[in-house]
Design a protein around this motif. Structure first.
Motif, PDB file in Angstrom:
ATOM      1  N   PRO B  18       9.452  49.578  -2.826  1.00 56.08           N
ATOM      2  CA  PRO B  18       9.638  47.980  -2.548  1.00 56.08           C
ATOM      3  C   PRO B  18      10.277  47.639  -3.615  1.00 56.08           C
ATOM      4  O   PRO B  18      10.878  46.321  -3.703  1.00 56.08           O
ATOM      5  CB  PRO B  18       7.784  48.331  -2.644  1.00 56.08           C
ATOM      6  CG  PRO B  18       7.177  49.441  -2.324  1.00 56.08           C
ATOM      7  CD  PRO B  18       8.247  50.711  -2.838  1.00 56.08           C
ATOM      8  N   SER B  21      15.524  46.257  -5.444  1.00 59.00           N
ATOM      9  CA  SER B  21      16.264  44.691  -4.615  1.00 59.00           C
ATOM     10  C   SER B  21      17.594  44.356  -3.593  1.00 59.00           C
ATOM     11  O   SER B  21      17.561  46.098  -3.742  1.00 59.00           O
ATOM     12  CB  SER B  21      16.981  44.972  -6.203  1.00 59.00           C
ATOM     13  OG  SER B  21      18.666  45.049  -6.609  1.00 59.00           O
ATOM     14  N   THR B  60      17.638  38.714  -6.764  1.00 61.89           N
ATOM     15  CA  THR B  60      16.309  38.308  -6.650  1.00 61.89           C
ATOM     16  C   THR B  60      15.459  38.007  -5.620  1.00 61.89           C
ATOM     17  O   THR B  60      14.896  37.130  -5.462  1.00 61.89           O
ATOM     18  CB  THR B  60      16.439  36.996  -7.879  1.00 61.89           C
ATOM     19  OG1 THR B  60      16.885  37.093  -9.207  1.00 61.89           O
ATOM     20  CG2 THR B  60      14.648  36.443  -8.443  1.00 61.89           C
ATOM     21  N   LEU B  61      15.819  39.226  -4.974  1.00 67.35           N
ATOM     22  CA  LEU B  61      14.993  39.669  -3.779  1.00 67.35           C
ATOM     23  C   LEU B  61      15.128  40.643  -3.653  1.00 67.35           C
ATOM     24  O   LEU B  61      16.124  41.396  -3.639  1.00 67.35           O
ATOM     25  CB  LEU B  61      16.026  38.536  -2.544  1.00 67.35           C
ATOM     26  CG  LEU B  61      15.733  38.046  -1.648  1.00 67.35           C
ATOM     27  CD1 LEU B  61      15.863  36.502  -1.999  1.00 67.35           C
ATOM     28  CD2 LEU B  61      16.424  37.892   0.097  1.00 67.35           C
ATOM     29  N   LEU B  62      13.925  40.665  -3.037  1.00 63.59           N
ATOM     30  CA  LEU B  62      13.289  42.610  -2.809  1.00 63.59           C
ATOM     31  C   LEU B  62      13.927  42.929  -1.308  1.00 63.59           C
ATOM     32  O   LEU B  62      14.175  42.333  -0.720  1.00 63.59           O
ATOM     33  CB  LEU B  62      12.381  42.799  -3.040  1.00 63.59           C
ATOM     34  CG  LEU B  62      11.212  42.558  -4.557  1.00 63.59           C
ATOM     35  CD1 LEU B  62       9.813  42.514  -3.922  1.00 63.59           C
ATOM     36  CD2 LEU B  62      11.659  43.792  -5.100  1.00 63.59           C
ATOM     37  N   VAL B  64      12.749  44.569   0.464  1.00 63.14           N
ATOM     38  CA  VAL B  64      11.857  44.335   1.242  1.00 63.14           C
ATOM     39  C   VAL B  64      11.709  43.427   2.221  1.00 63.14           C
ATOM     40  O   VAL B  64      11.034  42.635   2.831  1.00 63.14           O
ATOM     41  CB  VAL B  64      10.023  45.018   1.333  1.00 63.14           C
ATOM     42  CG1 VAL B  64      10.252  46.360   1.152  1.00 63.14           C
ATOM     43  CG2 VAL B  64      10.024  44.231  -0.515  1.00 63.14           C
ATOM     44  N   GLN B  65      11.469  42.355   1.284  1.00 65.83           N
ATOM     45  CA  GLN B  65      11.232  40.687   1.940  1.00 65.83           C
ATOM     46  C   GLN B  65      12.583  39.894   3.011  1.00 65.83           C
ATOM     47  O   GLN B  65      12.146  38.953   3.393  1.00 65.83           O
ATOM     48  CB  GLN B  65      11.820  39.639   0.230  1.00 65.83           C
ATOM     49  CG  GLN B  65      10.527  39.703  -0.705  1.00 65.83           C
ATOM     50  CD  GLN B  65      11.124  39.309  -1.480  1.00 65.83           C
ATOM     51  OE1 GLN B  65      12.025  39.080  -2.986  1.00 65.83           O
ATOM     52  NE2 GLN B  65      10.295  38.137  -2.249  1.00 65.83           N
TER      53      GLN B  65
ATOM     54  N   PHE C   6       5.595  49.468  -7.572  1.00 68.01           N
ATOM     55  CA  PHE C   6       4.471  48.518  -7.112  1.00 68.01           C
ATOM     56  C   PHE C   6       4.100  49.382  -5.493  1.00 68.01           C
ATOM     57  O   PHE C   6       5.211  49.594  -5.322  1.00 68.01           O
ATOM     58  CB  PHE C   6       4.395  47.084  -7.726  1.00 68.01           C
ATOM     59  CG  PHE C   6       5.332  46.058  -6.814  1.00 68.01           C
ATOM     60  CD1 PHE C   6       5.833  46.184  -5.691  1.00 68.01           C
ATOM     61  CD2 PHE C   6       7.000  46.539  -8.087  1.00 68.01           C
ATOM     62  CE1 PHE C   6       6.884  46.007  -5.113  1.00 68.01           C
ATOM     63  CE2 PHE C   6       8.063  46.072  -7.256  1.00 68.01           C
ATOM     64  CZ  PHE C   6       8.904  45.734  -6.317  1.00 68.01           C
ATOM     65  N   TYR C   8       3.912  47.110  -1.789  1.00 72.88           N
ATOM     66  CA  TYR C   8       3.860  46.136  -1.926  1.00 72.88           C
ATOM     67  C   TYR C   8       3.243  45.614  -0.596  1.00 72.88           C
ATOM     68  O   TYR C   8       3.477  46.627   0.802  1.00 72.88           O
ATOM     69  CB  TYR C   8       5.666  45.375  -1.280  1.00 72.88           C
ATOM     70  CG  TYR C   8       6.558  44.317  -0.676  1.00 72.88           C
ATOM     71  CD1 TYR C   8       6.164  43.534  -0.545  1.00 72.88           C
ATOM     72  CD2 TYR C   8       5.956  44.612   0.873  1.00 72.88           C
ATOM     73  CE1 TYR C   8       6.549  42.276  -0.116  1.00 72.88           C
ATOM     74  CE2 TYR C   8       6.794  43.223   1.663  1.00 72.88           C
ATOM     75  CZ  TYR C   8       7.308  42.433   0.900  1.00 72.88           C
ATOM     76  OH  TYR C   8       8.070  41.667   1.816  1.00 72.88           O
ATOM     77  N   HIS C  35      11.289  33.909  -7.524  1.00 76.62           N
ATOM     78  CA  HIS C  35      12.682  32.953  -8.428  1.00 76.62           C
ATOM     79  C   HIS C  35      12.027  33.509  -9.539  1.00 76.62           C
ATOM     80  O   HIS C  35      12.932  32.949 -10.508  1.00 76.62           O
ATOM     81  CB  HIS C  35      13.391  32.552  -7.654  1.00 76.62           C
ATOM     82  CG  HIS C  35      14.487  32.843  -7.192  1.00 76.62           C
ATOM     83  ND1 HIS C  35      14.599  33.718  -5.845  1.00 76.62           N
ATOM     84  CD2 HIS C  35      15.682  32.565  -6.853  1.00 76.62           C
ATOM     85  CE1 HIS C  35      15.517  34.122  -5.456  1.00 76.62           C
ATOM     86  NE2 HIS C  35      15.975  33.595  -5.950  1.00 76.62           N
ATOM     87  N   ILE C  38      10.406  38.062  -9.433  1.00 77.23           N
ATOM     88  CA  ILE C  38      10.639  38.919 -10.108  1.00 77.23           C
ATOM     89  C   ILE C  38      11.789  39.058 -11.413  1.00 77.23           C
ATOM     90  O   ILE C  38      11.619  40.341 -11.794  1.00 77.23           O
ATOM     91  CB  ILE C  38      12.183  38.882  -8.035  1.00 77.23           C
ATOM     92  CG1 ILE C  38      11.188  39.093  -7.252  1.00 77.23           C
ATOM     93  CG2 ILE C  38      13.149  40.368  -8.508  1.00 77.23           C
ATOM     94  CD1 ILE C  38      11.593  39.193  -6.257  1.00 77.23           C
ATOM     95  N   LYS C  42      11.901  42.533 -13.355  1.00 75.28           N
ATOM     96  CA  LYS C  42      12.935  43.641 -13.770  1.00 75.28           C
ATOM     97  C   LYS C  42      13.403  44.073 -15.171  1.00 75.28           C
ATOM     98  O   LYS C  42      13.822  44.483 -15.912  1.00 75.28           O
ATOM     99  CB  LYS C  42      13.887  42.584 -13.180  1.00 75.28           C
ATOM    100  CG  LYS C  42      13.811  42.831 -12.152  1.00 75.28           C
ATOM    101  CD  LYS C  42      15.142  41.828 -10.994  1.00 75.28           C
ATOM    102  CE  LYS C  42      16.383  43.112 -10.206  1.00 75.28           C
ATOM    103  NZ  LYS C  42      17.628  42.607  -9.664  1.00 75.28           N
ATOM    104  N   ASP C  53       2.777  39.758   0.089  1.00 75.19           N
ATOM    105  CA  ASP C  53       3.842  38.505   0.207  1.00 75.19           C
ATOM    106  C   ASP C  53       3.129  37.908   0.874  1.00 75.19           C
ATOM    107  O   ASP C  53       2.797  37.711   2.474  1.00 75.19           O
ATOM    108  CB  ASP C  53       5.285  39.647   0.835  1.00 75.19           C
ATOM    109  CG  ASP C  53       6.414  38.598   1.236  1.00 75.19           C
ATOM    110  OD1 ASP C  53       6.192  37.620   0.907  1.00 75.19           O
ATOM    111  OD2 ASP C  53       7.634  39.331   1.074  1.00 75.19           O
TER     112      ASP C  53
END
Lengths: 786, 154, 266
Positions: B18, B21, B60-62, B64-65, C6, C8, C35, C38, C42, C53
């Protein structure tokens, strides 16, 4: 002008970049490759009391962990330039270790490296390394670093000076001239520290082949051969012929990728230890903390004038930060790339500059786009504009009054400066006249007067710069402390079918060499550009080279290629003469063929090439093949110059500066590809504007960086700048075969003072005479309040 | 975790952590290295791709998203040999130098021109505010997008 | 840059998300656009063990008009809000506000709910939420409730959301005469000062962000206002003004007054 020289030929490298097919170091994946992550110091100055790697060693996927106590702790990276004290004492040169042992000297200094199967696991394990530090007081300001109470970066010398150097006329003579001058203008400021911020972070992969006993280092560098030389001969003591350094596509450098960094050597060492390839790519936070920064001079300067506004003397004292260690070219930047430009474009008869270069508890400072010349230009162009205000003269007029008259360097000799250099050719009033015309200077002044009446703060700033590129010749720079030659290598290999490979020791990281070099080779050989390939960036392919920096590639590297092209044509003529049964002197070469003058008898370049490799019917005693390599060591620097003009409006309520127009009229000698030269100028200008208005690396007193990300380090974005209006004059360089001078740094050199001059001009009626860069809204507003 | 998504018109399914990125997934798992990492925290725009047609910063997106989404990267822009008009315009106008920010610039331009087919210079500059270029001074990038707009509208 | 590990979980309903949040407590974080979250993860400044989510939950990404109100679902991205004709016509101050947020790419992912819950003291939405007297709808283990804008922002990155509560929507009254004015920080482009003003006849409501560690209603300005814009001089009355590298207390205070005046006059 030929078919290609002087034309805006579109770039051949663009196809791969636009399709996402560039090959940057981080794009490379090798079989069995491991990933590295660093443990870096959170303090600027500290004792390392203990490093405990026991927990980290147990973490998943860890291959190895090293600290300064391991074998790699014995090595350090060298400095490539020695600048001694003016009293003759040797430059103080500390060991720059690959990993810190017992002492931390700047924020982000590496104390351990974790190598693991994946980047995720390397990062996870790095967090488990426990380091005990004892934090110590730090000094980050170069002037404060020379105060007696300043904490020492390196204890062994008793103070923080790396060297104390001067250039120019006798100091007492300059002081006497200032004492009797009609008017003296004085400035005190900091040419502040900036971070280069190439968009591609540094990235390295080292791969040791146990069977061949050979290393390959893939690295995002501007000069692969120099890295190989330093790595082999000065750091690890490994055989140079067993090391291949590869630098394919590099995402911008601006100086920051010239230097040999500790991480390159460390990874190379590790790859042999673990017998596997190892990769490390800097993240942006690490880049702010560990890429060499630029500028950081604290300046005090006085310029004297006679009653007509002619400069009579110029005296300057500077403190120029080196950072915690001496980076590869660091000592040269505030000295031979800076003091030697203090003549500017003016006839100043007496000049003296003293430079004290202290160590500071910061990351190293080295060449950043322009390297020393932007700092010189900023001083000269600000102080002459300030003087004009004080003496109630027009800033253009005071410049016209002081310009060195035009000289072409052929019929008129070069101009001998008071600071060692001899300029090659120049027409400084020409670029200023053109620049003023582009602006519509007189109309602007009327508009400005009107705007002021309406409460609008409009300003114009002029900068007339000169700079030095293609620093050379080797013997001279050697006598000035360079520990390397500054020649270049150009190798032209003609294949039997007449197709041509050109190998250059320069390196392209955005400059378009693959296109421009092919343009002039195609013209000189009279063959299509498609028949020519430009190769660079691989030490196994290219015999040798010194890389790309100091706007040297075309002037020095291009000239080396031309030398080899001439050798090809010379030998080709012998073969052609034989085949055509004519005397060599009766042949002429044009459009890719040798023709017997006055006849239609000819032989093509391709046929001659084939003959050279199938030498059946061949001149007696002539070696087969068409393959030549040349070294070119220039006889002098080249000296581009120009006029930059900025127009700004300052918001009276907030102090925010709006850059409304930017005009650049540059003279970079002959131009091979106008599209690319304009692009270099535009990009350079915006970098210089960035320093003037936005960018600043700020360390607090404890040595923490408070501008270590894009949340706090402001760089120009698309909506911060206007279109850049460019034009040029052409004054060829008299001493290289293409007549070129270099365009890579000019934009960044001329632009910064133009912007600050404009802001000060906008506020001059309010009594503002100077503002510290970057001229942020806060600083401008505060200046308006006083 | 299992994800399924469409990248440049082709379906893919992978089992990933997960915390991976999207840009890491594209580069390391899919070997699509045209999307670059400049800052990794959505500051620089080098990693811009389109997700269901909208420009996003893939750092800035995983990954999984992006499950179930349609992704376009720079590698998917050209139609075989034929480059997309935006790519052509960048080449024609010298809208790139080192090439590192370029994929992000092109993919952002897709979004700018999608929602505003006739942007002014100011609108283009505003549209590019999330993308750093350190080489060009933006001059030729703006010109490239202006020309691409004309091309796409003709 | 890689976050620590983690789990999800993609929630399919708000009640499931609330339940998960109850179960994992401080170990969990709600992920919408991600935004703000994340990048912090990081940099390992934030290390949740579970990410919930909520972006796929139906009904949370619509913009509707109900009665006199415009209701913006918490999962609506800034782009979605920016492109909404309903918002443009009946709540233009919000259109003006989202236009100032981030950049195209950030607006395509960042959401109103995420932005408010994150409560960055320099973000744009809070000023407008305050000036509009918007109402924040939340859901938690004890069911749903509403929080008035004035009660929502409690401090730097702190709100009055309970540990198990999730923002589901924001309700705005229609605004005829309002505007948002912003002085951008030059690096991050967050607000050094952001001022939202909603005018209704002689009365005015003023929301301010960026100036203090908590966004605030400039009551002193509102009290002093009677159509005259000198009320701006009260912009920081009783307010502790933040200081940073870009704007110290003196300069930020000045900007606050300038921007309140600007917004009052607009």
């Amino acid at each position: 002008m030929g078919n290609f020289i002087g034309k805006s030929v579109k770039r051949r490298e663009d196809a791969r970049f636009l399709r996402g097919a560039g090959r940057y170091t981080d794009d490379i994946k090798l079989p069995k490759m491991t990933q590295a992550a660093f443990v870096r110091s959170p303090y600027a100055h500290a004792k390392v009391l203990n490093i405990d790697i026991s927990e980290a060693q147990k973490a998943d996927g860890v291959v190895a962990i090293y600290t300064g106590q391991d074998g790699c702790g014995a090595y350090g990276v060298p400095c490539g330039w020695q600048v001694n004290f003016k009293n003759g004492d040797t430059m103080r040169e500390p060991v720059h270790p690959l990993l810190a042992k017992d002492k931390i000297r700047h924020l982000g200094e590496a104390v351990a490296i974790v190598v693991a199967e994946t980047l995720e696991l390397a990062r996870d394990a790095a967090e488990l390394v426990e380091v005990d530090y004892e934090e110590l007081p730090a000094v980050t300001d170069p002037k404060k670093a020379m105060e007696p109470s300043a904490p020492l970066v390196h204890e062994e010398w008793g103070d923080n000076a790396a060297f104390d150097w001067c250039i120019g006329n006798d100091r007492t003579e300059v002081e006497a001239a200032l004492a009797s001058a009609h008017h003296v203008t004085e400035m005190e400021y900091r040419n502040h520290r900036v971070a280069p911020n190439a968009m591609e972070p540094r990235s390295y992969i080292a791969d040791y082949d146990i069977n061949a006993g050979k290393w390959t280092l893939y690295t995002s560098t501007q000069n692969p051969h120099l890295i190989r030389l330093l790595l082999c001969a000065f750091v690890l003591g490994i055989p140079e012929h067993k090391v291949r350094v590869v630098s394919y596509d590099v995402g911008g450098g601006f100086g920051s990728k010239i230097y040999h960094y500790t991480e390159e050597a460390l990874l190379t060492w590790i790859s042999k230890e673990i017998g596997r390839p190892v990769k490390w790519t800097s993240d942006r936070s690490e880049a702010f903390l560990t890429d060499a920064h630029g500028r950081d001079h604290v300046v005090h300067s006085k310029m004297g004038f006679d009653k007509d506004g002619k400069i009579v003397a110029h005296l300057t004292d500077e403190y120029c930060a080196m950072g915690a260690y001496l980076s590869t070219f660091a000592p040269a930047v505030p000295t031979y790339l800076h003091g030697t430009l203090f003549q500017g474009v003016y006839t100043t008869p007496l000049i003296h500059l003293n430079v004290v270069a202290p160590f500071t508890h910061t990351v190293v400072v080295d060449a950043y786009r322009g390297a020393g010349r932007p700092e010189a230009t900023y001083l000269l162009e600000r102080i002459i504009s300030k003087a004009a205000k004080e003496m109630k003269m027009d800033p253009a007029d005071i410049r016209f009054k002081n310009f060195i008259p035009p000289f072409d360097g052929i019929d008129e000799p070069g101009y001998q400066t008071q600071v060692a250099l001899q300029y090659d050719s120049g027409n400084y009033e020409g670029v200023l006249k053109r620049g003023l015309e582009m602006l519509g200077y007189e109309d602007f002044r009327k508009e400005q007067t009107k705007a002021r009446k309406n409460g609008k703060l409009l300003g114009v700033g002029i900068s007339t710069y000169i700079e030095g590129c293609g620093i050379a010749p080797s013997a001279v720079v050697g006598s000035l402390g360079a520990r390397a030659g500054l020649f270049e290598v150009g190798h032209v290999r003609v294949q039997p079918t007449g197709k041509v490979q050109v190998f250059t020791g320069t390196h392209s990281h955005g400059q378009g060499h693959e296109t421009v070099f092919a343009q002039f080779v195609a013209d000189k050989l009279g063959i299509p550009m498609d028949d020519i390939e430009i190769e660079h960036g691989d030490t196994d392919q290219v015999a040798f080279g010194m890389g790309t920096y100091g706007s040297r590639s075309l002037a020095v590297g291009g000239s080396a290629i031309i030398k080899s092209v001439e050798k090809v044509l010379e030998k080709g003529a012998k073969i052609a003469a034989h085949k055509l049964e004519a005397a060599e002197k009766d042949l002429e070469y044009a459009e890719g063929k040798w023709t017997v003058k006055g006849t239609d008898k000819s032989i093509s370049f391709g046929d001659v090439s084939l003959t050279a490799y199938v030498p059946h019917d061949y001149p007696e005693g002539l070696e087969p093949g068409l393959d030549f390599s040349s070294f070119y060591d220039p006889s002098n620097f080249t000296y581009p110059f120009g006029t930059h003009i900025a127009v700004v409006e300052v918001d009276k309520d907030t102090g925010k500066v709006d850059l409304q127009r930017f005009i650049a009229c540059d003279d970079v000698g002959n131009v091979m590809n106008p599209m690319i030269v304009d692009g270099q100028i535009q990009g350079g200008v915006v970098q210089g504007v960035g320093q003037a208005l936005l960018e600043e690396v700020v360390y607090d007193d404890s040595g923490q960086m408070i501008t270590g990300s894009y949340m706090d380090y402001a760089m120009p974005r698309a909506d911060d700048v206007p279109m850049i209006e460019t034009d040029r004059t052409v004054t060829p360089c008299p001493h290289n075969p293409l007549g070129v001078k270099g365009a890579g740094e000019a934009g960044a050199i001329g632009s910064t003072p133009a912007v600050v001059n404009a802001v000060v001009d906008a506020l001059s009626h309010l009594g503002v005479t100077d503002i510290q860069m970057p001229v942020t809204p806060q600083r401008v507003w505060k200046a308006m309040q006083n | 975790m299992q994800i399924s998504l469409t990248i440049n018109g082709k379906s893919h399914s992978n089992d990933i952590e997960p915390r991976m990125s999207l840009v890491h997934y594209l580069r390391e798992v899919m070997d699509l290295t045209g999307t670059h990492v400049g800052c990794d925290t959505s500051g620089c725009g080098a990693c811009t791709i389109t997700l269901d047609g909208n420009a996003v910063k893939s750092c800035t997106l995983l990954a999984v998203q992006a499950d179930g989404c349609e992704i376009m990267t720079i590698e998917g822009m050209a139609n075989g040999e034929q480059m997309h008009p935006i790519q052509e315009a960048f080449k024609e106008n010298h809208g790139l130098q080192c090439g590192f920010c370029t994929p992000g610039m092109v993919m952002t331009a897709v979004d700018i021109l999608k929602s505003n087919p006739n942007p002014t210079e100011e609108e283009i500059r505003h549209g590019l505010e999330g993308n750093f270029c350190r080489c060009t001074g933006y001059h030729n990038i703006v010109k490239s997008i202006q020309q691409a707009a004309e091309q796409l509208n003709s | 840059m890689i976050p620590s590990k983690f789990d999800y979980i993609k929630a399919s309903s708000i009640s499931e998300a609330v339940k998960l949040l109850g179960k994992h407590g401080y170990d969990a974080k709600i992920l919408s656009g991600g935004h703000s979250l994340i990048p912090a993860m990081k940099l390992r400044l934030n290390r949740p063990l579970v990410l919930i989510d909520i972006s796929g939950i139906s009904g949370m990404n619509t913009i509707t008009e109900q009665g006199g109100e415009i209701i913006i679902g918490a999962n609506c991205t800034h782009s979605q809000v920016l492109k909404s004709d309903l918002v443009k016509n009946k709540l233009n101050i919000v259109t003006q506000t989202v236009k100032c947020i981030g950049d195209i790419q950030v607006r395509n992912r960042g959401t109103i709910g995420g932005s408010l819950a994150h409560a960055d003291p320099s973000s744009d939405y809070p000023a407008t939420i305050l000036a509009c007297e918007a109402i924040i709808e939340v859901e938690g283990k004890n069911g749903s409730r509403t929080i008035d804008a004035i009660d929502f922002f409690q401090g730097i990155f702190t709100t009055s959301l309970a540990e198990d509560e999730i923002i589901t929507a924001v309700r705005f009254p229609k605004v005829i005469n309002g505007n948002y004015q912003k002085f951008f920080q030059s690096a991050s482009r967050f607000a050094v000062v952001g001022v939202a003003v909603v005018k209704d006849g002689d009365s005015v409501k003023v929301g301010v962000t960026g100036v203090s560690d908590t966004p605030y209603r400039a009551i002193a300005v509102e009290d002093a206002y009677s159509g005259n814009s000198d009320a701006g001089s009260h912009a920081i009355d009783n307010i502790e003004v933040m200081s940073d590298h870009f704007a110290d207390v003196e300069y930020r205070s000045h900007l606050a007054k300038v921007y309140v005046k600007k917004a009052l006059e607009a």
